[in-house]
Design an enzyme around this catalytic site. Structure first.
Site, PDB file in Angstrom:
ATOM      1  N   LYS A  18      34.581 -44.400  -6.418  1.00 42.77           N
ATOM      2  CA  LYS A  18      33.807 -45.120  -5.388  1.00 42.77           C
ATOM      3  C   LYS A  18      32.380 -45.414  -5.832  1.00 42.77           C
ATOM      4  CE  LYS A  18      33.888 -42.094  -2.022  1.00 42.77           C
ATOM      5  NZ  LYS A  18      34.661 -40.959  -2.505  1.00 42.77           N
ATOM      6  N   ARG A  93      33.315 -41.371   7.150  1.00 44.56           N
ATOM      7  CA  ARG A  93      34.268 -40.364   6.708  1.00 44.56           C
ATOM      8  C   ARG A  93      35.221 -39.975   7.831  1.00 44.56           C
ATOM      9  NH1 ARG A  93      31.501 -38.746   1.985  1.00 44.56           N
ATOM     10  NH2 ARG A  93      32.155 -36.963   0.909  1.00 44.56           N
ATOM     11  N   ARG A 130      34.305 -33.456 -14.371  1.00 41.90           N
ATOM     12  CA  ARG A 130      33.148 -34.342 -14.138  1.00 41.90           C
ATOM     13  C   ARG A 130      31.831 -33.574 -14.283  1.00 41.90           C
ATOM     14  NH1 ARG A 130      32.476 -37.877  -8.640  1.00 41.90           N
ATOM     15  NH2 ARG A 130      32.211 -35.880  -7.589  1.00 41.90           N
ATOM     16  N   ARG A 162      28.515 -30.559 -10.487  1.00 44.91           N
ATOM     17  CA  ARG A 162      28.158 -30.494  -9.073  1.00 44.91           C
ATOM     18  C   ARG A 162      28.782 -29.247  -8.470  1.00 44.91           C
ATOM     19  NH1 ARG A 162      29.319 -36.289  -6.268  1.00 44.91           N
ATOM     20  NH2 ARG A 162      29.938 -34.908  -4.584  1.00 44.91           N
TER      21      ARG A 162
HETATM   22  P1  AMP Z   1      29.951 -37.448  -1.649  1.00 44.17           P
HETATM   23  O1  AMP Z   1      29.043 -37.640  -2.807  1.00 44.17           O
HETATM   24  O2  AMP Z   1      30.209 -38.717  -0.892  1.00 44.17           O
HETATM   25  O3  AMP Z   1      31.214 -36.709  -2.016  1.00 44.17           O
HETATM   26  O4  AMP Z   1      29.160 -36.511  -0.623  1.00 44.17           O
HETATM   27  C1  AMP Z   1      28.748 -35.205  -0.976  1.00 44.17           C
HETATM   28  C2  AMP Z   1      28.644 -34.327   0.261  1.00 44.17           C
HETATM   29  O5  AMP Z   1      27.678 -34.891   1.171  1.00 44.17           O
HETATM   30  C3  AMP Z   1      29.910 -34.208   1.086  1.00 44.17           C
HETATM   31  O6  AMP Z   1      30.788 -33.231   0.593  1.00 44.17           O
HETATM   32  C4  AMP Z   1      29.336 -33.854   2.456  1.00 44.17           C
HETATM   33  O7  AMP Z   1      28.917 -32.514   2.512  1.00 44.17           O
HETATM   34  C5  AMP Z   1      28.104 -34.722   2.522  1.00 44.17           C
HETATM   35  N1  AMP Z   1      28.395 -36.068   3.076  1.00 44.17           N
HETATM   36  C6  AMP Z   1      28.311 -37.261   2.406  1.00 44.17           C
HETATM   37  N2  AMP Z   1      28.670 -38.286   3.199  1.00 44.17           N
HETATM   38  C7  AMP Z   1      28.989 -37.719   4.394  1.00 44.17           C
HETATM   39  C8  AMP Z   1      29.460 -38.249   5.633  1.00 44.17           C
HETATM   40  N3  AMP Z   1      29.670 -39.570   5.780  1.00 44.17           N
HETATM   41  N4  AMP Z   1      29.683 -37.391   6.656  1.00 44.17           N
HETATM   42  C9  AMP Z   1      29.472 -36.066   6.511  1.00 44.17           C
HETATM   43  N5  AMP Z   1      29.058 -35.490   5.373  1.00 44.17           N
HETATM   44  C10 AMP Z   1      28.805 -36.305   4.319  1.00 44.17           C
END
Ligand code: AMP
Length: 220
Positions: A18, A93, A130, A162
């Site tokens: 993504k 999400r 990763r 990460r």
């Molecule tokens: P990502 O990089 O999109 O995987 O986001 C990393 C972390 O940020 C996720 O595991 C959540 O803890 C938080 N996060 C990111 N986007 C959202 C969202 N739309 N709703 C809730 N938590 C989010």
């Protein structure tokens, strides 16, 4: 919001590509890259009040509250670089967030939801290998020289794993995807704006497939 905007949502499990594809789309079409994960991680790294509030949730692979992310996205759309529109990466999400996005954008402003599909076994493989630059977000595989040396080839920042790319957190995020995020596929299908692209291909091939979808829909 004006209806002349070009806004699209990129959906997919973690590791489906993504972020990479969103970045490419933003460069190609001069759109704002709106990644809630990037915004939250930057806040954690900078040690802001927001960062302190969300750090433990991010580390565990859980989700922060809808109200918090909805507000972040609403504010992000007010910035100048989002005037032409944005590519939403990691948001929405769940259905509640998708409804909030409709309110933020107004009628018809969301043109497309692109789903980059990837089976769970490949997600596990990709994420456990990763590595990511803490400064600029460039991603590497664990076998790349930059990952081995720990120094980013682009900016010299630290290349790390990460905390939510560790196995327990990956499984937790997959479960959350299945439960909360997968229902968005039928939500957007019913609106007639869902397109699915196979994520198990090279970055360039996925990008070409996405561009073909945009062209077929008359969006570019
Ligand atoms: P990502 O990089 O999109 O995987 O986001 C990393 C972390 O940020 C996720 O595991 C959540 O803890 C938080 N996060 C990111 N986007 C959202 C969202 N739309 N709703 C809730 N938590 C989010």
């Amino acid at each position: 919001m004006t209806t002349g905007q070009f806004n699209l949502v990129v959906l997919g499990k973690q590791g489906a590509g993504k972020g990479t594809q969103s970045q490419r789309l933003c460069e190609k079409y001069s759109l704002a890259h709106i990644s809630t994960g990037d915004i939250l991680r930057a806040a954690v790294q900078a040690g802001t009040a927001l960062g302190v509030e969300v750090k433990s949730v991010l580390d565990s692979g859980g989700l922060v509250s809808d109200d918090l992310v909805n507000k972040l996205v609403e504010d992000r759309f007010k910035r100048d670089d989002a005037k032409r529109g944005g590519v939403l990466d990691g948001f929405p999400r769940n259905i509640g967030q998708a409804e909030a996005l409709d309110d933020i954008l107004g009628a018809n402003a969301l043109k497309l939801c692109l789903y980059i599909e990837l089976p769970n076994e490949l997600v596990m493989q990709r994420l456990s290998s990763r590595r990511v630059c803490q400064e600029c977000g460039t991603t590497y595989k664990d076998t790349d020289p930059a990952a081995i040396s720990g120094t980013c080839e682009v900016c010299g920042g630290d290349v790390v794993q990460r905390s939510d790319d560790k196995p327990e957190a990956i499984q937790k995020r997959l479960d959350i995807f299945e439960r909360d995020t997968a229902p968005l596929l039928s939500f957007y299908e019913k609106k007639g704006i869902l397109e699915t692209v196979d994520g198990d291909q090279s970055v360039d091939t996925v990008a070409n497939a996405i561009n073909a979808v945009l062209a077929a829909r008359g969006l570019v």
